[in-house]
Design a protein around this motif. Structure first.
Motif, PDB file in Angstrom:
ATOM      1  N   LYS A 146      -9.412  -8.460  35.896  1.00  0.00           N
ATOM      2  CA  LYS A 146      -9.624  -9.820  35.375  1.00  0.00           C
ATOM      3  C   LYS A 146      -8.995 -10.867  36.287  1.00  0.00           C
ATOM      4  CE  LYS A 146     -10.151  -8.698  30.466  1.00  0.00           C
ATOM      5  NZ  LYS A 146      -9.503  -8.649  29.149  1.00  0.00           N
ATOM      6  N   ARG A 147      -7.837 -10.554  36.867  1.00  0.00           N
ATOM      7  CA  ARG A 147      -7.194 -11.505  37.784  1.00  0.00           C
ATOM      8  C   ARG A 147      -8.133 -11.880  38.924  1.00  0.00           C
ATOM      9  NH1 ARG A 147      -2.174  -7.900  38.192  1.00  0.00           N
ATOM     10  NH2 ARG A 147      -1.086  -8.320  36.237  1.00  0.00           N
ATOM     11  N   GLN A 148      -8.860 -10.855  39.449  1.00  0.00           N
ATOM     12  CA  GLN A 148      -9.789 -11.110  40.546  1.00  0.00           C
ATOM     13  C   GLN A 148     -10.957 -11.991  40.093  1.00  0.00           C
ATOM     14  OE1 GLN A 148     -10.750  -7.619  43.013  1.00  0.00           O
ATOM     15  NE2 GLN A 148      -9.091  -6.514  41.989  1.00  0.00           N
ATOM     16  N   ILE A 149     -11.321 -11.852  38.825  1.00  0.00           N
ATOM     17  CA  ILE A 149     -12.395 -12.693  38.274  1.00  0.00           C
ATOM     18  C   ILE A 149     -11.870 -14.110  38.044  1.00  0.00           C
ATOM     19  CG2 ILE A 149     -13.876 -13.064  36.250  1.00  0.00           C
ATOM     20  CD1 ILE A 149     -13.967  -9.980  35.924  1.00  0.00           C
ATOM     21  N   TRP A 150     -10.671 -14.204  37.448  1.00  0.00           N
ATOM     22  CA  TRP A 150     -10.106 -15.511  37.079  1.00  0.00           C
ATOM     23  C   TRP A 150      -9.826 -16.405  38.279  1.00  0.00           C
ATOM     24  CZ3 TRP A 150      -6.004 -12.707  33.623  1.00  0.00           C
ATOM     25  CH2 TRP A 150      -6.595 -12.352  32.402  1.00  0.00           C
ATOM     26  N   GLN A 151      -9.374 -15.802  39.376  1.00  0.00           N
ATOM     27  CA  GLN A 151      -8.936 -16.657  40.484  1.00  0.00           C
ATOM     28  C   GLN A 151     -10.071 -17.508  41.070  1.00  0.00           C
ATOM     29  OE1 GLN A 151      -7.161 -14.220  43.498  1.00  0.00           O
ATOM     30  NE2 GLN A 151      -9.110 -13.433  44.250  1.00  0.00           N
ATOM     31  N   PHE A 157     -10.578 -18.680  33.090  1.00  0.00           N
ATOM     32  CA  PHE A 157      -9.133 -18.445  32.982  1.00  0.00           C
ATOM     33  C   PHE A 157      -8.526 -19.414  31.962  1.00  0.00           C
ATOM     34  CE2 PHE A 157      -4.704 -18.823  34.906  1.00  0.00           C
ATOM     35  CZ  PHE A 157      -4.294 -17.598  34.423  1.00  0.00           C
ATOM     36  N   GLY A 158      -8.997 -20.652  31.980  1.00  0.00           N
ATOM     37  CA  GLY A 158      -8.525 -21.649  31.019  1.00  0.00           C
ATOM     38  C   GLY A 158      -8.828 -21.242  29.588  1.00  0.00           C
ATOM     39  N   ASP A 159     -10.011 -20.643  29.372  1.00  0.00           N
ATOM     40  CA  ASP A 159     -10.384 -20.167  28.032  1.00  0.00           C
ATOM     41  C   ASP A 159      -9.442 -19.061  27.556  1.00  0.00           C
ATOM     42  OD1 ASP A 159     -12.475 -21.927  27.983  1.00  0.00           O
ATOM     43  OD2 ASP A 159     -13.995 -20.463  28.604  1.00  0.00           O
ATOM     44  N   GLU A 160      -8.968 -18.235  28.497  1.00  0.00           N
ATOM     45  CA  GLU A 160      -8.048 -17.140  28.150  1.00  0.00           C
ATOM     46  C   GLU A 160      -6.635 -17.672  27.861  1.00  0.00           C
ATOM     47  OE1 GLU A 160      -8.419 -13.848  27.888  1.00  0.00           O
ATOM     48  OE2 GLU A 160     -10.443 -13.496  28.657  1.00  0.00           O
ATOM     49  N   VAL A 161      -6.223 -18.675  28.644  1.00  0.00           N
ATOM     50  CA  VAL A 161      -4.851 -19.188  28.552  1.00  0.00           C
ATOM     51  C   VAL A 161      -4.679 -20.149  27.371  1.00  0.00           C
ATOM     52  CG1 VAL A 161      -3.171 -20.673  29.743  1.00  0.00           C
ATOM     53  CG2 VAL A 161      -4.329 -18.844  30.993  1.00  0.00           C
ATOM     54  N   SER A 162      -5.715 -20.935  27.094  1.00  0.00           N
ATOM     55  CA  SER A 162      -5.622 -21.995  26.078  1.00  0.00           C
ATOM     56  C   SER A 162      -5.076 -21.530  24.719  1.00  0.00           C
ATOM     57  CB  SER A 162      -6.989 -22.657  25.905  1.00  0.00           C
ATOM     58  OG  SER A 162      -6.909 -23.704  24.986  1.00  0.00           O
ATOM     59  N   TYR A 215      -0.988 -18.558  39.185  1.00  0.00           N
ATOM     60  CA  TYR A 215       0.255 -19.243  38.820  1.00  0.00           C
ATOM     61  C   TYR A 215       0.079 -20.762  38.964  1.00  0.00           C
ATOM     62  CZ  TYR A 215       5.192 -20.661  39.050  1.00  0.00           C
ATOM     63  OH  TYR A 215       6.400 -21.273  38.831  1.00  0.00           O
ATOM     64  N   ASP A 216      -0.519 -21.167  40.085  1.00  0.00           N
ATOM     65  CA  ASP A 216      -0.768 -22.592  40.307  1.00  0.00           C
ATOM     66  C   ASP A 216      -1.705 -23.173  39.250  1.00  0.00           C
ATOM     67  OD1 ASP A 216       0.877 -22.829  42.477  1.00  0.00           O
ATOM     68  OD2 ASP A 216      -0.691 -22.427  43.962  1.00  0.00           O
ATOM     69  N   MET A 217      -2.694 -22.362  38.842  1.00  0.00           N
ATOM     70  CA  MET A 217      -3.620 -22.821  37.793  1.00  0.00           C
ATOM     71  C   MET A 217      -2.875 -23.075  36.482  1.00  0.00           C
ATOM     72  SD  MET A 217      -7.170 -20.698  37.926  1.00  0.00           S
ATOM     73  CE  MET A 217      -7.954 -20.272  39.469  1.00  0.00           C
ATOM     74  N   VAL A 218      -1.993 -22.138  36.110  1.00  0.00           N
ATOM     75  CA  VAL A 218      -1.239 -22.292  34.855  1.00  0.00           C
ATOM     76  C   VAL A 218      -0.366 -23.548  34.928  1.00  0.00           C
ATOM     77  CG1 VAL A 218       0.528 -21.301  33.344  1.00  0.00           C
ATOM     78  CG2 VAL A 218      -1.242 -19.833  34.283  1.00  0.00           C
ATOM     79  N   LEU A 219       0.292 -23.756  36.075  1.00  0.00           N
ATOM     80  CA  LEU A 219       1.131 -24.951  36.234  1.00  0.00           C
ATOM     81  C   LEU A 219       0.295 -26.223  36.098  1.00  0.00           C
ATOM     82  CD1 LEU A 219       3.717 -24.169  39.067  1.00  0.00           C
ATOM     83  CD2 LEU A 219       3.788 -23.624  36.643  1.00  0.00           C
ATOM     84  N   GLN A 220      -0.919 -26.187  36.643  1.00  0.00           N
ATOM     85  CA  GLN A 220      -1.805 -27.349  36.535  1.00  0.00           C
ATOM     86  C   GLN A 220      -2.209 -27.590  35.084  1.00  0.00           C
ATOM     87  OE1 GLN A 220      -2.324 -29.506  39.038  1.00  0.00           O
ATOM     88  NE2 GLN A 220      -3.199 -30.740  37.403  1.00  0.00           N
TER      89      GLN A 220
END
Length: 577
Positions: A146-151, A157-162, A215-220
């Protein structure tokens, strides 16, 4: 169920169906199909009849063989991924994936295909797209895939993190509105390491792994949500996430985050709830070390310092330093440690403005804060010392010094107009409440009705204040104290701020038995929810009403108790006989 078998030239259920449909002798056709597609082991053929004698179906036998082989294959895939040269092992895994991927939708084989993909640092893009397009496959694949897909898919990725971010904020708010009121166990009690073991932080840490891009995406995401909502709990998560990766020694991320060492040092201060001289020098070195052209780092540092746990530590340290300065007969402007604490408080409190404006410059320190406000706070400390010493003197030596009841107008003005002064002032009030200093508390309480951005009615301050008020619970029996606290402070904002309504109900739920009955009755009426009130307020009010109802004496107890005296019959005396 049999998806992909035909591509590999293996017969499936459809082939058997077609054979049986077109043949004249079904039993012979079935026997031939079993021979061609069974386990091709000569010694096995003579053993199979024994299973028939024991009533064991061939399906059960073949399924057990299949399960055993699958487990062996999974072990072998994991072994290939960890042995030999890097290029060779990844080449083997890529070849295996190419041969097996067509069976990825076959439930019994899917774990093997997913295992191969999990161990590949770079799964072919075509296969990643196929996985991403199929909800079931996407759900089944390992987080490494999934990490390879999310990057390359920020929206996904936003849908998963939200949902995790929403859960995190909800957990923080639930803690602030907890039904437990205590000085020892409050919002700031858990250690940083304990907090980092929370479900959300652990899940985000696992989702990110060693991937700097994620990591940068989450910080953003956190910066964006902080800007949109002004919710400081996102700042806490930013710090906790970095330190969680630090705990796991993820150097790939820690070495590229310019805030790592600063956050690490601040984390140690938060753990001790105090900034000592050595760590103060370290923190100052990081701030002074921001080079020209790298000012953007200040945006992240300010967000780290805006974390309520950081603000709490800095404010507590500031109050402690002020008390020490009184004993040393030193002015605030002469203490470099105090000035550094104020500098960091100012940077933290200015985080939202800095990130919003994108002007990365430390806020200017307000001169009057150091030359007027802090000396004023120190004068309050001196007032307390003077009054306490006077009270301990023998009665004949006591001076007629009443406790000061008024507060300087400048103090109220500072709390209304200056953010840092307001923050430090509120923590001073929390300090005197914790010291059970009723006189000082009642003196300063009126200044809290109007504060900068209504900070005195923020959830964090009210959470701490209600906890500290448990130490002054006996004072609630006094009319003057209740009037000042409830009518003069809480009720001034109850109608316009639902959170104040909730905190006041929390306090009364815990300490209602200490309040005078007449006052309690008037407070119950004043706190009655309106139609616009939220469910949380209504629920708390109902709980309070139930508790008060239980305390009321029953009608039987209220009724006059019958006299216990027995009427004795008159006994005639001997003279009257």
């Amino acid at each position: 169920m049999f998806a992909g078998l035909q591509e590999l030239g293996v017969a499936n259920g459809e082939d058997l169906k077609e054979t049986l449909t077109n043949c004249t002798e079904p039993l012979k056709a079935i026997e031939q199909f079993q021979t061609e597609n069974g386990v091709l082991l000569p010694s096995l053929q003579s053993a199979l009849p024994f299973l028939d004698l024991h009533g064991t179906p061939r399906l059960e036998f073949h399924q057990s063989v299949f399960d055993e082989l699958r487990e062996k294959l999974l072990e072998r895939v994991s072994a290939i991924a960890s042995e030999g040269k890097v290029e060779e092992r990844y080449k083997k895994l890529e070849d295996l994936l190419e041969k097996s991927f067509s069976l990825v939708k076959m439930p019994s084989i899917q774990p093997v295909v997913m295992c191969v993909m999990k161990h590949l640092p770079k799964v072919p893009e075509k296969k990643l797209k196929l996985v991403m397009a199929d909800k079931d496959l996407y759900k089944a694949c390992a987080v490494e895939v999934k990490r390879q897909i999310w990057q390359d898919n920020q929206a996904l990725f936003g849908d998963e993190v939200s949902p995790l971010l929403k859960q995190y904020i909800l957990e923080k708010e639930n803690t602030l509105f907890s039904s437990d009121l205590s000085v020892l166990h409050n919002f700031f009690s858990p250690s940083p390491k304990t907090r980092r073991q929370g479900e959300v932080v652990q899940k985000l840490t696992q989702m990110i792994g060693k991937n700097v891009k994620l990591y940068d995406m989450v910080l953003q995401f956190l910066r964006t949500l902080f800007l949109r909502t002004r919710n400081v709990h996102y700042c806490t998560l930013r710090a906790e996430l970095l330190m969680s990766l630090h705990d796991l020694d993820i150097s790939e991320i820690c070495t590229v985050d310019p805030c790592h060492k600063f956050t690490w040092c601040l984390d140690a201060c938060i753990r001790e709830k105090f900034v000592d001289n050595k760590r103060a020098r370290e923190l100052q070195g990081f701030l002074d070390g921001v080079k020209k052209g790298q000012e953007q780092v200040l945006g992240d540092l300010s967000m780290i310092l805006c974390d309520p746990f950081a603000i709490n530590t800095l404010a507590l340290s500031t109050i402690r330093h002020l008390q020490e300065l009184v004993g040393q007969d030193t002015l605030p402007r002469e203490s470099s440690d105090l000035l550094l604490l104020l500098r960091m408080l100012s940077l933290g409190q200015g985080a939202w403005d800095m990130i919003d404006s994108q002007v990365f410059r430390e806020p200017k320190m307000e001169h009057e804060l150091i030359t007027k406000f802090l000396p004023m706070l120190m004068s309050f400390v001196v007032d307390d010392y003077t009054f306490n010493v006077d009270q301990k003197l023998p009665s004949e030596e006591k001076g007629p010094i009443p406790y000061p009841s008024t507060i300087p107008e400048a103090f109220t003005k500072f709390l209304q107009e200056h953010r840092i002064a307001c923050e430090v002032g509120l923590y001073y009030i929390l300090h005197i409440t914790k010291q059970r200093n009723k006189n000082a508390f009642l003196r300063l309480l009126p200044a809290l009705v109007e504060t900068f951005s209504d900070l005195a009615f923020s959830d964090i301050f009210l959470h701490l204040l209600t906890g500290n008020l448990t130490l002054l619970s006996d004072e609630l029996a006094l009319e003057d104290f209740c009037t000042s606290l409830f009518d003069g402070f809480f009720l001034t904002a109850c109608s316009r701020k639902e959170n104040v309504h909730r905190h006041m109900l929390r306090l009364l739920l815990h300490l209602h038995h200490k309040v005078a009955p007449a006052k309690l009755e008037s407070l119950q009426k004043a706190l009655e929810p309106t139609k616009q009130s939220g469910e949380a307020v209504k629920d708390l009010y109902n709980q309070l009403s139930e508790k008060l109802e239980l305390r009321k004496p029953s009608p039987a107890q209220v009724a006059e108790t019958p006299s216990m005296e027995l009427t004795l019959p008159t006994v005639p005396t001997p003279a009257s006989l």
